[in-house]
Design a protein around this motif. Structure first.
Motif, short mmCIF file in Angstrom:
data_model
loop_
_atom_site.label_atom_id
_atom_site.label_comp_id
_atom_site.label_asym_id
_atom_site.label_seq_id
_atom_site.Cartn_x
_atom_site.Cartn_y
_atom_site.Cartn_z
N UNK A 218 6.73 -10.39 -8.90
CA UNK A 218 5.40 -9.80 -8.78
C UNK A 218 4.70 -10.38 -7.56
N UNK A 219 4.89 -11.68 -7.34
CA UNK A 219 4.35 -12.30 -6.12
C UNK A 219 4.96 -11.65 -4.89
N UNK A 220 6.27 -11.43 -4.95
CA UNK A 220 6.94 -10.76 -3.83
C UNK A 220 6.32 -9.38 -3.63
N UNK A 221 6.03 -8.69 -4.73
CA UNK A 221 5.42 -7.36 -4.64
C UNK A 221 4.07 -7.42 -3.96
N UNK A 222 3.24 -8.39 -4.34
CA UNK A 222 1.89 -8.40 -3.80
C UNK A 222 1.90 -8.77 -2.32
N UNK A 223 2.78 -9.72 -1.91
CA UNK A 223 2.80 -10.01 -0.47
C UNK A 223 3.40 -8.85 0.31
N UNK A 224 4.30 -8.09 -0.34
CA UNK A 224 4.84 -6.91 0.35
C UNK A 224 3.75 -5.87 0.58
N UNK A 225 2.87 -5.70 -0.42
CA UNK A 225 1.77 -4.76 -0.22
C UNK A 225 0.85 -5.25 0.90
N UNK A 226 0.63 -6.57 0.97
CA UNK A 226 -0.16 -7.12 2.09
C UNK A 226 0.49 -6.78 3.42
N UNK A 227 1.81 -7.01 3.48
CA UNK A 227 2.54 -6.75 4.72
C UNK A 227 2.38 -5.30 5.14
N UNK A 228 2.46 -4.39 4.15
CA UNK A 228 2.31 -2.97 4.45
C UNK A 228 0.90 -2.66 4.96
N UNK A 229 -0.10 -3.26 4.31
CA UNK A 229 -1.48 -3.03 4.75
C UNK A 229 -1.70 -3.54 6.17
#
Lengths: 533, 294
Positions: A218-229
């Protein structure tokens, strides 16, 4: 004992010692080598993160800006948090698990030894990348270890990209480490060691590993969303595109709350090993300890929004998360009462590991109580983002997690090195740490309740006295850790010879093998000792 | 009590090499992305990224090669087999949680964030930012349409997505047929059904690529099209990557079948890939329902 000796020497091929030179550490598949590397790495990170903490405390010694720029101050709070959480506490627990779990359950090694080595060696690379951000243009991450969007997206320095990939690497390492521990505990126990005979350190780690596998992705998911943003123009955390910065906080804390139990459940396990040894009694309420640990783990998934009471969640949400959070006090209370009941009418002695364990019980409980205060939504509106929060989580992490790690290290050092610790030096370290930690963090309760916000390099004059006291305590605590380093090195190099059962009241498979533990233990599964049958 | 001792491998070079490769991948990707965002050429980053990817590829071949060699050398006991099974199961659980984060984001945005932006509930104060914004899903007009121009249309679930659902569900059946055949040691049939499964996977990926092209060029459904596009692409994108990886793994398994690996008793490599494929299939069902249909 004799049966164990014969099984130990059953297969000569399995019994060569460690390889020579650097290759031993780079290519090893031995759980003891890997455990040692984890522990040394975490000690290094503890000192790096500690220096950052001292820089923070030096700046806060007096009001006004004296030593460092506010921007750099923010980088220090961020890096201190990240390094301590992911670099010091978590790897230390994994190191202890690597050393002890196979020996406690009578396994020859971890279930997947090569992957075990990989889990470790990712970490130095990940932290090299994270720490290198300090030297990049725009500076290191400066948005706090919780890296809330949009501070960490729209307004972040360019180094945030490296931060994101460093988090990915740490996540991969943690997940593989956790898979290994679960496979080891579930699959490699000696015959006759049923789940309800498992040493409590193994139980707490089993549950911790489950939490890790559940939330690191889930942490990986949230930093991935940051990266996309940041780089691909998505709007997960941007209301202009229909997203929501609060979404970041929900996903982050869905990881973040189980994460804080990841940093405390193994501590519960260590304390549950140590107190029975020095009270010379069996652990009181073994089964209830197991169930309490499991309930804490389950509840940890249902309380994340108590970190977000002031962000504007609906009233029903505030109430649900408030009551769910307070429920956690029940299983935690079960544990504290069990430890106390274990000591009740025990024949107690107070060697260094026991002192740290006792300090853990008392000071962690203080941290737990301030957590209960924070759990009450209406009053949290007052406490939120103040030094009261800082005081709370440092009480559960420093005299909680860190003290338990030190207790565990002192407890098992004789098994690792074959030498007993110099008790006088151990006690000196304990008392200086105990006094230092309280001088540092207790005043933070007061300045927090009086309204001093966290993560600010300057403050109003009325907070000056307590800040000065806290800073003095911080330097006392920080410098006393050099005694810890001294103690460990001294114990590795020499000292009174340790017996197989280094502590009089110690029970368990790890105390049936010689000290220091041979390079390979339990090549074939052992017979359980009388006390475990 | 198992009498044979558990196999503990000797020293290995793969983990440290894999750490270096992972570092190159991560550092390269970071450098490349930062350079692209700053609108500089991504030379060094790209080189590091490709070097890391190449190195990781070689390591995976070598490392898995090692494991296959040991397995075929008879070094692995039934207990070792159980370690692999636990390992793979928990790895898949971690993948489930990775997708759960994105599904959670989708549900939060649909059920709470977008309606709140439209002025619903206690949090209707957000109405002050964009008073004209009307909540809808799919989100065709975003609050700040200049920065995030909404899509002109979204993908209809009843054309390619429905077809893709059929393809993936069928592929799960054909893979099970391959497994059943392997249990009977009917190797020709294993090959045939595995081949069909791979073809279905490849066709699925092809359709996904076609759909993406259509979304970008005809519908204006892009990553920048607001939160509908963001959730759409992150969910289907990561799923597509997983199907690609799964297809590659199936190809390797087919190759191993062809050269004579696996028998009816010992074929955990096959099973692990099959578990992974079924997992990817189940994720797709979730995607079809929550991203496309509802």
């Amino acid at each position: 004992m004799s049966t164990l000796d014969t099984t130990l020497h059953a297969d000569a091929h399995e019994h060569h010692g460690p390889a020579k030179g650097m290759g031993r550490w780079l290519f090893t598949t031995n759980h003891k080598d890997i455990g040692s590397m984890y522990l040394w790495f975490s000690l290094l990170m503890f000192f790096v993160g500690g220096c950052m903490a001292l820089m923070i405390r030096a700046e806060l010694f007096q009001p006004g800006l004296q030593l460092i720029e506010p921007g750099f101050f923010n980088q220090m709070t961020t890096m201190h948090g990240l390094i301590m959480v992911f670099g010091a506490v978590m790897p230390a627990f994994v190191g202890l698990a690597n050393w002890m779990v196979p020996m406690m359950i009578g396994a020859p090694d971890m279930a997947l030894p090569r992957m075990n080595n990989w889990s470790f060696w990712i970490l130095p690379f990940a932290f090299a990348m994270l720490i290198s951000t300090l030297f990049m243009e725009g500076g290191a991450p400066n948005f706090g270890w919780t890296f809330y969007a949009p501070l960490s997206t729209t307004y972040a320095p360019p180094s945030v990209t490296y931060f994101i990939f460093a988090i990915h690497m740490m996540g991969i390492s943690s997940i593989m480490g956790a898979i290994n521990i679960i496979a080891t505990i579930l699959n490699m126990r000696a015959p006759g060691m049923t789940m309800m005979k498992l040493p409590l350190f193994c139980w707490t780690w089993l549950i911790t590993a489950f939490l890790l596998i559940a939330v690191m992705p889930v942490l990986a998911g949230v930093v991935t969303m940051m990266l996309m943003d940041i780089h691909f123009g998505t709007s997960f955390f941007d209301a202009g595109g229909g997203g929501d910065p609060v979404l970041f906080q929900h996903v982050f804390w869905f990881f973040g709350h189980p994460e804080v139990y990841i940093m405390i459940l193994p501590a519960f396990g260590i304390i549950s090993q140590i107190i029975p040894t020095f009270a010379r009694k069996r652990l009181f309420g073994y089964a209830s300890m197991v169930y309490a640990t499991a309930s804490i783990a389950v509840l940890s998934f249902l309380v994340w929004a108590h970190h977000m009471f002031t962000v504007g969640i609906p009233l029903a949400g505030e109430l649900f998360f408030m009551y769910a959070t307070m429920l956690i006090a029940v299983p935690t209370g079960v544990k504290v009462f069990n430890w106390v009941a274990t000591m009740f009418r025990g024949s107690m002695t107070f060697e260094t590991p026991m002192l740290f364990a006792l300090a853990f019980v008392v000071l962690f409980t203080i941290g737990g109580f301030s957590g209960l205060m924070l759990a009450i939504a209406p009053v949290d509106f007052q406490y939120h983002d103040t030094y009261f929060v800082v005081a709370h989580f440092h009480y559960v992490l420093v005299p909680g997690a860190i003290f338990s790690i030190m207790a565990g290290v002192y407890y098992w050092l004789p098994k690792w090195t074959g030498h007993m610790l110099d008790e006088r030096m151990g006690k000196l370290h304990f008392w200086l740490s105990f006094i230092g930690v309280n001088i540092t963090f207790f005043p933070m309760h007061f300045i927090g309740l009086a309204g001093m916000p966290r993560r600010i390099p300057d403050y109003a004059l009325q907070f000056a006295d307590f800040n000065m006291v806290a800073s003095i305590g911080a330097f006392l605590f920080g410098l006393s850790q050099l005694i810890f380093l001294w103690n460990v090195i001294a114990c590795v190099r020499g000292g009174r010879k340790a017996e197989a059962r280094a502590w009089e009241g110690a029970e368990g498979l790890e105390w049936e093998i010689p000290s220091p533990a041979p390079y390979h233990t339990f090549a074939t599964p052992p017979q359980l000792p009388e006390s475990l049958r | 009590m198992s009498s044979s001792s558990y196999y503990v491998p000797e020293q290995s070079r793969w983990p440290i090499l894999a750490s270096v490769a992972l570092f190159l991948l991560a550092y390269g990707a970071g450098t490349l992305l930062n350079a692209l965002s700053a609108e500089q050429g991504g030379g060094l980053g790209l080189v590091l990224l490709l070097a890391g990817a190449l190195m990781m590829g070689l390591i995976l071949v070598g490392w898995f090669g090692n494991v296959i060699h040991e397995s075929r050398g008879g070094l692995y006991s039934a207990q070792m087999d159980r370690s692999f099974r636990w390992g793979m199961s928990w790895f898949i659980f971690s993948e489930v949680m990775f997708f759960a984060a994105f599904f959670g984001a989708l549900f939060y945005v649909r059920v709470l964030a977008v309606p709140w932006l439209g002025g619903e509930g206690d949090k209707g104060v957000s109405q002050m930012l964009w008073p004209d914004f009307v909540a809808q899903w799919p989100l065709m007009i975003t609050p700040d349409a200049e920065r995030f121009p909404g899509p002109a249309a979204v993908i209809s679930p009843w054309h390619i997505p429905l077809l893709n659902t059929c393809l993936l569900v069928t592929s799960s059946f054909t893979l099970t047929l391959a497994h059943k055949a392997l249990l009977r040691d009917a190797r020709m049939q294993v090959r045939r059904w595995l081949f069909v499964t791979i073809v279905l996977g490849v066709v699925f990926i092809g359709f996904q690529a076609y759909e993406y092209a259509e979304a970008y060029h005809e519908l204006g459904l892009t990553l920048q099209a607001g939160v509908y596009g963001a959730t759409f692409f992150i969910l289907t994108g990561f799923h597509g990557l997983h199907v690609t990886l799964g297809t590659l793994m199936l190809m390797i398994i087919l190759g191993r079948i062809v050269v004579g690996h696996f028998d009816s008793r010992q074929h955990f490599g096959f099973e692990a890939v099959a578990w992974y494929w079924h997992f990817v299939d189940v994720v797709w069902i979730g995607l079809f329902l929550f991203v496309y249909v509802l």
